[in-house]
Design a protein around this motif. Structure first.
Motif, PDB file in Angstrom:
ATOM      1  N   ALA A 193     -37.342 -34.978  13.579  1.00 15.20           N
ATOM      2  CA  ALA A 193     -36.171 -35.848  13.458  1.00 15.20           C
ATOM      3  C   ALA A 193     -36.333 -36.804  12.282  1.00 15.20           C
ATOM      4  O   ALA A 193     -35.388 -37.046  11.522  1.00 15.20           O
ATOM      5  CB  ALA A 193     -35.964 -36.620  14.764  1.00 15.20           C
ATOM      6  N   GLU A 194     -37.546 -37.338  12.140  1.00 18.03           N
ATOM      7  CA  GLU A 194     -37.811 -38.258  11.029  1.00 18.03           C
ATOM      8  C   GLU A 194     -37.670 -37.537   9.699  1.00 18.03           C
ATOM      9  O   GLU A 194     -37.113 -38.081   8.735  1.00 18.03           O
ATOM     10  CB  GLU A 194     -39.220 -38.839  11.168  1.00 18.03           C
ATOM     11  N   ARG A 195     -38.150 -36.317   9.645  1.00 18.31           N
ATOM     12  CA  ARG A 195     -38.056 -35.539   8.408  1.00 18.31           C
ATOM     13  C   ARG A 195     -36.598 -35.276   8.050  1.00 18.31           C
ATOM     14  O   ARG A 195     -36.193 -35.378   6.890  1.00 18.31           O
ATOM     15  CB  ARG A 195     -38.819 -34.233   8.582  1.00 18.31           C
ATOM     16  N   SER A 196     -35.782 -34.938   9.059  1.00 21.23           N
ATOM     17  CA  SER A 196     -34.353 -34.695   8.813  1.00 21.23           C
ATOM     18  C   SER A 196     -33.677 -35.959   8.319  1.00 21.23           C
ATOM     19  O   SER A 196     -32.828 -35.919   7.417  1.00 21.23           O
ATOM     20  CB  SER A 196     -33.680 -34.204  10.101  1.00 21.23           C
ATOM     21  N   ALA A 197     -34.051 -37.099   8.931  1.00 19.76           N
ATOM     22  CA  ALA A 197     -33.454 -38.367   8.516  1.00 19.76           C
ATOM     23  C   ALA A 197     -33.810 -38.691   7.070  1.00 19.76           C
ATOM     24  O   ALA A 197     -32.963 -39.159   6.293  1.00 19.76           O
ATOM     25  CB  ALA A 197     -33.920 -39.490   9.444  1.00 19.76           C
ATOM     26  N   ARG A 198     -35.069 -38.412   6.694  1.00 22.99           N
ATOM     27  CA  ARG A 198     -35.476 -38.680   5.321  1.00 22.99           C
ATOM     28  C   ARG A 198     -34.750 -37.769   4.348  1.00 22.99           C
ATOM     29  O   ARG A 198     -34.338 -38.188   3.265  1.00 22.99           O
ATOM     30  CB  ARG A 198     -36.980 -38.506   5.162  1.00 22.99           C
ATOM     31  N   ALA A 199     -34.583 -36.508   4.739  1.00 21.45           N
ATOM     32  CA  ALA A 199     -33.862 -35.569   3.873  1.00 21.45           C
ATOM     33  C   ALA A 199     -32.418 -36.019   3.685  1.00 21.45           C
ATOM     34  O   ALA A 199     -31.871 -35.944   2.573  1.00 21.45           O
ATOM     35  CB  ALA A 199     -33.917 -34.163   4.471  1.00 21.45           C
ATOM     36  N   ALA A 200     -31.796 -36.491   4.773  1.00 17.42           N
ATOM     37  CA  ALA A 200     -30.418 -36.979   4.671  1.00 17.42           C
ATOM     38  C   ALA A 200     -30.342 -38.210   3.770  1.00 17.42           C
ATOM     39  O   ALA A 200     -29.410 -38.353   2.970  1.00 17.42           O
ATOM     40  CB  ALA A 200     -29.883 -37.307   6.064  1.00 17.42           C
ATOM     41  N   ALA A 201     -31.358 -39.093   3.893  1.00 13.55           N
ATOM     42  CA  ALA A 201     -31.383 -40.299   3.051  1.00 13.55           C
ATOM     43  C   ALA A 201     -31.542 -39.923   1.584  1.00 13.55           C
ATOM     44  O   ALA A 201     -30.891 -40.508   0.705  1.00 13.55           O
ATOM     45  CB  ALA A 201     -32.519 -41.219   3.495  1.00 13.55           C
ATOM     46  N   ARG A 202     -32.402 -38.924   1.304  1.00 16.79           N
ATOM     47  CA  ARG A 202     -32.581 -38.490  -0.080  1.00 16.79           C
ATOM     48  C   ARG A 202     -31.292 -37.884  -0.630  1.00 16.79           C
ATOM     49  O   ARG A 202     -30.928 -38.091  -1.793  1.00 16.79           O
ATOM     50  CB  ARG A 202     -33.728 -37.491  -0.185  1.00 16.79           C
ATOM     51  N   ALA A 203     -30.570 -37.136   0.220  1.00 16.33           N
ATOM     52  CA  ALA A 203     -29.311 -36.537  -0.211  1.00 16.33           C
ATOM     53  C   ALA A 203     -28.283 -37.618  -0.527  1.00 16.33           C
ATOM     54  O   ALA A 203     -27.539 -37.519  -1.514  1.00 16.33           O
ATOM     55  CB  ALA A 203     -28.780 -35.593   0.871  1.00 16.33           C
ATOM     56  N   ARG A 204     -28.248 -38.683   0.304  1.00 19.04           N
ATOM     57  CA  ARG A 204     -27.332 -39.791   0.041  1.00 19.04           C
ATOM     58  C   ARG A 204     -27.664 -40.475  -1.277  1.00 19.04           C
ATOM     59  O   ARG A 204     -26.780 -40.805  -2.070  1.00 19.04           O
ATOM     60  CB  ARG A 204     -27.380 -40.817   1.188  1.00 19.04           C
ATOM     61  N   GLU A 205     -28.991 -40.670  -1.517  1.00 23.11           N
ATOM     62  CA  GLU A 205     -29.420 -41.306  -2.767  1.00 23.11           C
ATOM     63  C   GLU A 205     -28.967 -40.484  -3.975  1.00 23.11           C
ATOM     64  O   GLU A 205     -28.514 -41.033  -4.985  1.00 23.11           O
ATOM     65  CB  GLU A 205     -30.940 -41.463  -2.798  1.00 23.11           C
ATOM     66  N   ARG A 206     -29.103 -39.149  -3.873  1.00 26.09           N
ATOM     67  CA  ARG A 206     -28.694 -38.306  -4.988  1.00 26.09           C
ATOM     68  C   ARG A 206     -27.202 -38.390  -5.230  1.00 26.09           C
ATOM     69  O   ARG A 206     -26.727 -38.442  -6.363  1.00 26.09           O
ATOM     70  CB  ARG A 206     -29.125 -36.849  -4.733  1.00 26.09           C
ATOM     71  N   ARG A 207     -26.425 -38.368  -4.109  1.00 26.05           N
ATOM     72  CA  ARG A 207     -24.966 -38.444  -4.254  1.00 26.05           C
ATOM     73  C   ARG A 207     -24.555 -39.759  -4.892  1.00 26.05           C
ATOM     74  O   ARG A 207     -23.683 -39.813  -5.761  1.00 26.05           O
ATOM     75  CB  ARG A 207     -24.297 -38.286  -2.892  1.00 26.05           C
ATOM     76  N   GLU A 208     -25.208 -40.855  -4.443  1.00 27.93           N
ATOM     77  CA  GLU A 208     -24.867 -42.170  -4.997  1.00 27.93           C
ATOM     78  C   GLU A 208     -25.230 -42.250  -6.473  1.00 27.93           C
ATOM     79  O   GLU A 208     -24.522 -42.859  -7.280  1.00 27.93           O
ATOM     80  CB  GLU A 208     -25.593 -43.271  -4.226  1.00 27.93           C
ATOM     81  N   ALA A 209     -26.399 -41.624  -6.846  1.00 25.85           N
ATOM     82  CA  ALA A 209     -26.803 -41.654  -8.244  1.00 25.85           C
ATOM     83  C   ALA A 209     -25.860 -40.836  -9.132  1.00 25.85           C
ATOM     84  O   ALA A 209     -25.640 -41.171 -10.291  1.00 25.85           O
ATOM     85  CB  ALA A 209     -28.226 -41.106  -8.378  1.00 25.85           C
ATOM     86  N   GLU A 210     -25.288 -39.765  -8.559  1.00 28.93           N
ATOM     87  CA  GLU A 210     -24.382 -38.905  -9.328  1.00 28.93           C
ATOM     88  C   GLU A 210     -22.986 -39.478  -9.420  1.00 28.93           C
ATOM     89  O   GLU A 210     -22.199 -39.102 -10.286  1.00 28.93           O
ATOM     90  CB  GLU A 210     -24.330 -37.526  -8.694  1.00 28.93           C
ATOM     91  N   ALA A 211     -22.637 -40.399  -8.478  1.00 28.93           N
ATOM     92  CA  ALA A 211     -21.277 -40.955  -8.441  1.00 28.93           C
ATOM     93  C   ALA A 211     -21.008 -41.848  -9.640  1.00 28.93           C
ATOM     94  O   ALA A 211     -21.903 -42.483 -10.181  1.00 28.93           O
ATOM     95  CB  ALA A 211     -21.090 -41.737  -7.144  1.00 28.93           C
TER      96      ALA A 211
END
Length: 365
Positions: A347-365
Motif C-alpha cells: 500500500a505504501e509503495r502504491s501511495a508513493r507511486a501515485a505521489a510521484r505521478a502527481r509530481e510529474r503531472r504538476e511539473a508538466e503542467a
C-alpha cells in the motif's frame, strides 16, 4: 569528473532507496531463517523498486522465471550500492538452491560494478564449474586468488582441480567432447580399491587394522556421548571417520556429537558426507535436517527431512513425519506473521507511486 560531488538524490530516488533498503533487510532476515525462496522474492522486490527510478534495468524473465538485472550507468552511488548488495545476496540464495545459471547472471552483474569482489568471483567460479565451464571457472578462481592470496582457500583448492579439467577438455570441441565426470567421483573411483584394502588389512607392524581401531573409537565415543561429554565424543568419532571414511555410521555419529557440542557447521558437513556415502540411509538425512535446522536454514532442513521420509522404513517414518509437519507449521506461521506487513508495504509503495505521478503531472503542467 573526478573529484566532483554527486548531486543530491531526488525525493523519488530517496523514497525508492528507503523502501528498497527496508525490503533488503527483510530479505536478509528470511535468508537467516533459511527461507531462501522468500528471500529471493524480497531481493527481487527491492531491485524492482530501484528500477522505478532507473537505478537498474530489469530484463525479461528467463526460463527459470527470474528477471536478470543490470546496474544502469550513471546511477548515484547510494542506489548502486543497494542494488549490488541485493544482487550479491540473491546470488548467495541461488548458490544454496543450486540454481547455477541464475547465480552466474547475478554475480556477473555485481562484478560489472565491483570487479574486485572476491566473494562474487568465487561464487561465480563454483557455479561455472558446476556448469562444466571449467576454463571460465579457472579464470574467476585465479582472479580471486590474485586479489586475496592469503584468505582465499576455496579458490586455491579449486585452481588445481580446475586446471586438470580445463586442460582435459581443451583438445575437443564442445560438440565432440563427452561430459566429464565430476572431479571427486574420478578420484574416488581411482582410490576406492586401495582404500578398502587399507581399511581391512592389519598394519605391517602388527597394530590393529584401521577398521578395528575405528570400531574401538566408536565405542569410546558412545561412552562419552552417554555422559554428555560431547566434545570427547566428537573427537573420537572424528578420528574414527578419518580412519574409515567410507563408513556412514561414523559420519552420522560425528554429526550428532558436533550438533550437541555446538559445532553446527561441522555437524552439517559430517551429515552431508553421511548422505553422500549412502543415500538409502535415512538417518543421514535426519542428521542433515537437524544440522540445517540448528543453523536456521529451515527450507534446507525441510528438504532433508522430506528426502529422508522417502527412504525411511516403517519404524522411523513417524519421526520424519513429525519433523516435516513441525517445519511446515513454522513456515505457515512465518508467512502469516509477514502477510500484514507485506500488505502495508505494498500500500505504501502504491501511495508513493501515485505521489510521484502527481509530481510529474504538476511539473508538466
Amino acid at each position: 569528473a573526478p573529484g566532483e560531488e554527486e548531486p543530491p538524490l531526488s525525493n523519488a530516488e530517496r523514497d525508492a532507496l528507503r523502501y528498497a533498503e527496508r525490503v533488503r533487510q527483510a530479505a536478509n532476515d528470511l535468508y537467516r531463517q533459511g527461507q531462501l525462496e522468500g528471500a529471493i522474492e524480497r531481493y527481487t522486490e527491492a531491485l524492482n523498486e530501484l528500477a522505478t527510478v532507473e537505478a537498474v534495468r530489469v530484463l525479461p524473465a528467463d526460463d527459470e522465471g527470474v528477471c536478470p538485472v543490470e546496474c544502469a550507468d550513471g546511477t548515484p552511488a547510494e542506489l548502486e550500492e543497494c542494488a549490488v548488495k541485493c544482487l550479491n545476496n540473491r546470488s548467495l540464495c541461488f548458490s544454496q538452491l543450486h540454481r547455477h545459471r541464475a547465480l552466474v547472471r547475478d554475480a556477473s552483474a555485481v562484478l560489472a560494478r565491483r570487479p574486485d569482489n572476491v566473494k562474487a568471483l568465487v561464487r561465480r567460479g563454483l557455479a561455472l564449474e558446476a556448469l562444466e565451464r571449467f576454463g571460465d571457472a579457472l579464470r574467476d578462481m585465479r582472479a580471486a586468488l590474485a586479489l586475496e592470496p592469503a584468505a582465499c582457500a576455496v579458490a586455491n583448492e579449486a585452481i588445481g582441480r580446475l586446471r586438470r579439467y580445463a586442460g582435459r577438455n581443451s583438445a575437443a570441441s564442445p560438440e565432440d567432447k563427452p561430459a566429464p565426470e565430476a572431479p571427486w567421483k574420478d578420484e574416488a573411483a581411482k582410490r576406492a580399491p586401495e582404500r578398502e584394502a587399507a581399511e581391512k588389512a592389519p598394519a605391517a607392524t602388527g597394530e590393529p587394522s584401521p577398521a578395528v581401531q575405528a570400531a574401538a573409537l566408536k565405542e569410546r565415543g558412545a561412552e562419552a556421548f552417554k555422559v554428555k561429554d560431547y566434545e570427547g565424543a566428537a573427537s573420537a568419532y572424528r578420528e574414527a571417520e578419518r580412519l574409515v571414511p567410507t563408513d556412514k555410521i561414523y559420519s552420522s555419529n560425528l554429526s550428532i556429537a558436533c550438533l550437541k557440542a555446538g559445532h553446527l557447521e561441522e555437524a552439517l558437513a559430517a551429515a552431508r558426507r553421511c548422505v553422500q556415502a549412502d543415500r538409502r540411509f535415512s538417518k543421514g538425512f535426519y542428521r542433515l535436517g537437524q544440522a540445517h535446522q540448528a543453523l536456521g536454514q529451515l527450507s534446507q532442513a525441510l528438504g532433508a527431512y522430506e528426502d529422508g521420509l522417502r527412504v525411511a522404513d516403517a519404524a522411523s517414518r513417524g519421526e520424519f513425519e513429525r519433523a516435516v509437519e513441525s517445519l511446515r507449521a513454522l513456515g505457515r506461521a512465518a508467512r502469516d506473521a509477514t502477510a500484514a506487513a507485506e500488505e502495508a508495504e505494498r500500500a505504501e509503495r502504491s501511495a508513493r507511486a501515485a505521489a510521484r505521478a502527481r509530481e510529474r503531472r504538476e511539473a508538466e503542467a
